[in-house]
Design a protein around this motif. Structure first.
Motif, short mmCIF file in Angstrom:
data_model
loop_
_atom_site.label_atom_id
_atom_site.label_comp_id
_atom_site.label_asym_id
_atom_site.label_seq_id
_atom_site.Cartn_x
_atom_site.Cartn_y
_atom_site.Cartn_z
N TRP A 21 4.24 116.55 -50.87
CA TRP A 21 5.20 115.53 -50.48
C TRP A 21 6.27 115.28 -51.53
CZ3 TRP A 21 0.54 111.91 -49.33
CH2 TRP A 21 -0.10 112.34 -48.15
N ALA A 22 5.99 115.67 -52.79
CA ALA A 22 6.92 115.38 -53.88
C ALA A 22 6.86 116.51 -54.89
CB ALA A 22 6.56 114.06 -54.55
N ASP A 23 7.91 116.63 -55.70
CA ASP A 23 7.87 117.61 -56.78
C ASP A 23 7.18 116.99 -58.00
OD1 ASP A 23 9.72 115.95 -58.10
OD2 ASP A 23 11.44 117.25 -57.64
N ALA A 24 7.13 117.75 -59.09
CA ALA A 24 6.40 117.29 -60.27
C ALA A 24 6.97 116.01 -60.86
CB ALA A 24 6.39 118.39 -61.32
N ASP A 25 8.23 115.73 -60.60
CA ASP A 25 8.87 114.51 -61.11
C ASP A 25 8.81 113.35 -60.12
OD1 ASP A 25 9.66 115.69 -63.55
OD2 ASP A 25 11.32 116.70 -62.52
N GLY A 26 8.13 113.57 -58.98
CA GLY A 26 7.97 112.51 -58.00
C GLY A 26 9.05 112.43 -56.96
N ARG A 27 10.00 113.38 -56.98
CA ARG A 27 11.07 113.36 -55.98
C ARG A 27 10.55 113.88 -54.64
NH1 ARG A 27 14.03 115.36 -60.64
NH2 ARG A 27 13.43 117.45 -59.97
N PRO A 28 10.81 113.18 -53.54
CA PRO A 28 10.31 113.61 -52.22
C PRO A 28 10.82 114.99 -51.84
CG PRO A 28 11.12 111.36 -52.12
CD PRO A 28 11.55 111.90 -53.46
N THR A 29 9.94 115.77 -51.21
CA THR A 29 10.32 117.11 -50.76
C THR A 29 10.44 117.20 -49.25
OG1 THR A 29 8.01 117.80 -50.61
CG2 THR A 29 9.11 118.15 -52.73
N GLY A 30 9.84 116.25 -48.54
CA GLY A 30 9.89 116.29 -47.08
C GLY A 30 8.94 117.28 -46.45
N ASN A 31 7.98 117.81 -47.24
CA ASN A 31 7.04 118.80 -46.71
C ASN A 31 5.84 118.13 -46.05
OD1 ASN A 31 8.64 120.85 -47.72
ND2 ASN A 31 7.51 121.01 -49.64
N TRP A 32 5.17 118.91 -45.18
CA TRP A 32 3.91 118.49 -44.58
C TRP A 32 2.82 118.55 -45.64
CZ3 TRP A 32 3.26 116.32 -39.97
CH2 TRP A 32 4.18 116.57 -38.95
N GLY A 33 1.74 117.87 -45.42
CA GLY A 33 0.60 117.89 -46.33
C GLY A 33 -0.46 118.89 -45.94
N GLY A 34 -0.10 120.10 -45.57
CA GLY A 34 -1.08 121.10 -45.20
C GLY A 34 -1.41 121.07 -43.71
N LYS A 35 -2.37 121.89 -43.29
CA LYS A 35 -2.72 122.01 -41.86
C LYS A 35 -3.52 120.82 -41.36
CE LYS A 35 -2.72 127.07 -41.84
NZ LYS A 35 -2.53 127.32 -43.27
N MET A 36 -4.30 120.19 -42.23
CA MET A 36 -5.10 119.01 -41.86
C MET A 36 -6.08 119.30 -40.72
SD MET A 36 -2.42 115.84 -42.18
CE MET A 36 -1.33 115.68 -43.61
N ILE A 37 -6.64 120.50 -40.69
CA ILE A 37 -7.53 120.91 -39.61
C ILE A 37 -8.77 120.02 -39.52
CG2 ILE A 37 -9.02 122.75 -38.77
CD1 ILE A 37 -6.07 123.26 -38.29
N ARG A 38 -9.40 119.75 -40.66
CA ARG A 38 -10.62 118.93 -40.63
C ARG A 38 -10.32 117.53 -40.13
NH1 ARG A 38 -10.25 122.62 -44.08
NH2 ARG A 38 -12.00 123.98 -44.69
N ALA A 39 -9.18 117.00 -40.54
CA ALA A 39 -8.80 115.66 -40.09
C ALA A 39 -8.54 115.64 -38.59
CB ALA A 39 -7.56 115.20 -40.85
N ILE A 40 -7.90 116.67 -38.08
CA ILE A 40 -7.63 116.76 -36.64
C ILE A 40 -8.95 116.85 -35.86
CG2 ILE A 40 -6.67 118.28 -34.86
CD1 ILE A 40 -4.34 118.78 -36.90
N LEU A 41 -9.93 117.57 -36.41
CA LEU A 41 -11.24 117.62 -35.78
C LEU A 41 -11.88 116.24 -35.73
CD1 LEU A 41 -12.61 120.93 -37.32
CD2 LEU A 41 -12.20 120.51 -34.89
N ALA A 42 -11.68 115.43 -36.76
CA ALA A 42 -12.23 114.07 -36.75
C ALA A 42 -11.58 113.21 -35.67
CB ALA A 42 -12.05 113.42 -38.13
N LEU A 43 -10.29 113.40 -35.44
CA LEU A 43 -9.61 112.69 -34.36
C LEU A 43 -10.18 113.11 -33.00
CD1 LEU A 43 -5.85 112.85 -35.47
CD2 LEU A 43 -7.51 111.01 -35.88
N LEU A 44 -10.39 114.40 -32.82
CA LEU A 44 -10.97 114.89 -31.57
C LEU A 44 -12.39 114.36 -31.39
CD1 LEU A 44 -9.72 118.60 -31.61
CD2 LEU A 44 -9.01 116.79 -30.03
N SER A 45 -13.10 114.21 -32.50
CA SER A 45 -14.46 113.69 -32.45
C SER A 45 -14.48 112.27 -31.89
CB SER A 45 -15.06 113.72 -33.86
OG SER A 45 -16.31 113.10 -33.92
N ALA A 46 -13.54 111.45 -32.33
CA ALA A 46 -13.47 110.08 -31.80
C ALA A 46 -13.18 110.09 -30.30
CB ALA A 46 -12.38 109.29 -32.54
N ARG A 47 -12.28 110.97 -29.89
CA ARG A 47 -11.97 111.08 -28.47
C ARG A 47 -13.17 111.59 -27.67
NH1 ARG A 47 -7.33 114.95 -27.97
NH2 ARG A 47 -7.67 114.54 -25.75
#
Length: 341
Positions: free
Chosen positions: A46-72
């Protein structure tokens, strides 16, 4: 059960990430101090080494998405499962920060790993901070199963750590069995995936049978992924893997196919070559790959990966969950296992 059409995989992943990223950013902002927050934001992209925002995603987040599906799967909404999704993503990234240090990896997602930028001590502490934040997020969640889910996630995390420790131990051993290695892979790779698949349902108070079956689904998927990953570490196409053919053999990794071959009858030549302290030449690497395949270990790993996928699918047959959620779980699982092919 519902008959809602199954969304395609990109839509499932994009929807999940859109819901997750603000919650994940908020958790890091509220649970981490300034220095740890700076490292975490860099690590997530999300940021470079100096803390400046990059606007990037935080990875694929596959495990987190599985947790959302688990709740559903338990009849709740994806939003109800957000604390579980955030917690499991924090634990996953705790492990990545530490793994990069242990493995000496200098790049992740195309730029320097956190330890190369901020130093080893601070990167270790940032990983620790993510782990404690995960417990805090889950314990403070409004879901009926907050305590149960937190205990389950911490148990899975301990299994993951134990699996990593056993994997490290195996590098110094020559007498490990295939059963030991399969168990290690189940702990190192399967435990957190299994937890991710069960955690949302656990948090929202889902029935125990459902929680258990979802967890078993994830564990089988995790082991299948490890088997495929190990196959690619020996025979994978560099154009797809980004690694040389035989990459795992060059570092004498005791992957599942290698151990299956080493412990098979008539493995004397392979043991003498692979367990030697002498460096492996390019010609030796080709010979090792041939000996592993000749021992039937390549076919065994392929067949075992298929068996694990079939077992994962069977776990979803025995529970009453909406058709669209079942389909999306299978889609994401297929992506996990096949994403590097």
């Amino acid at each position: 059960m519902t008959t809602t059409p199954i969304r395609n995989l990109p839509a499932v992943l994009d929807t999940g990430r859109t819901l997750l990223e603000p919650a994940l950013r908020a958790a890091i902002s509220s649970h981490l101090g300034p220095e740890m927050r700076r490292i975490a934001r860099y690590h997530f992209g999300w940021a470079d080494a100096d803390g400046r925002p990059t606007g990037n995603w935080g990875g694929k987040m596959i495990r987190a998405i599985l947790a959302l599906l688990s709740a559903r799967a338990a009849g709740a909404t994806a939003a109800d499962g957000l604390p579980a999704a955030v917690a499991v993503e924090l634990v996953h990234n705790f492990s990545l920060l530490h793994d990069d240090i242990m493995d000496g990896d200098e790049t992740r997602r195309g730029r320097g790993t956190a330890w190369t930028v901020f130093g080893v001590p601070d990167a270790i502490l940032a990983g620790d901070a993510l782990l404690t934040a995960a417990a805090s997020v889950l314990l403070s969640a409004p879901g009926a199963g907050a305590r149960s889910a937190t205990l389950a996630l911490m148990t899975a995390t301990q299994r993951m750590i134990d699996g990593q420790a056993t994997d490290t131990e195996f590098e110094q051993r020559e007498d490990m069995t295939l059963a030991e290695c399969v168990r290690m892979a189940g702990d190192k790779t399967g435990a957190l995936l299994g937890s991710a698949c069960a955690l949302g349902a656990d948090l929202v108070g889902g029935e125990r049978h459902l929680v258990e079956r979802l967890g078993a689904f994830g564990e089988h998927v995790g082991l299948a992924f490890q088997l495929v990953d190990d196959l690619l570490g020996i025979w994978g196409d560099p154009a797809h893997t980004g690694k040389q053919v035989g990459a795992d053999l060059r570092v004498r990794k005791k992957s599942l196919p290698v151990v299956a071959a080493l412990t098979s009858p008539g493995a004397d030549e392979l043991r003498a070559l692979y367990l030697s302290s002498e460096p492996l030449a390019e010609s030796d690497i080709r010979v090792v790959a041939e000996l592993v395949e000749r021992a039937g270990a390549r076919d065994w790993a392929r067949n075992e990966a298929g068996r694990q996928i079939a077992a994962a699918q069977e776990c979803l047959v025995s529970v009453d969950i909406p058709d669209d959620v079942r389909g999306e779980l299978q889609e994401v699982a297929g992506f996990i296992v096949g994403r590097r092919l």
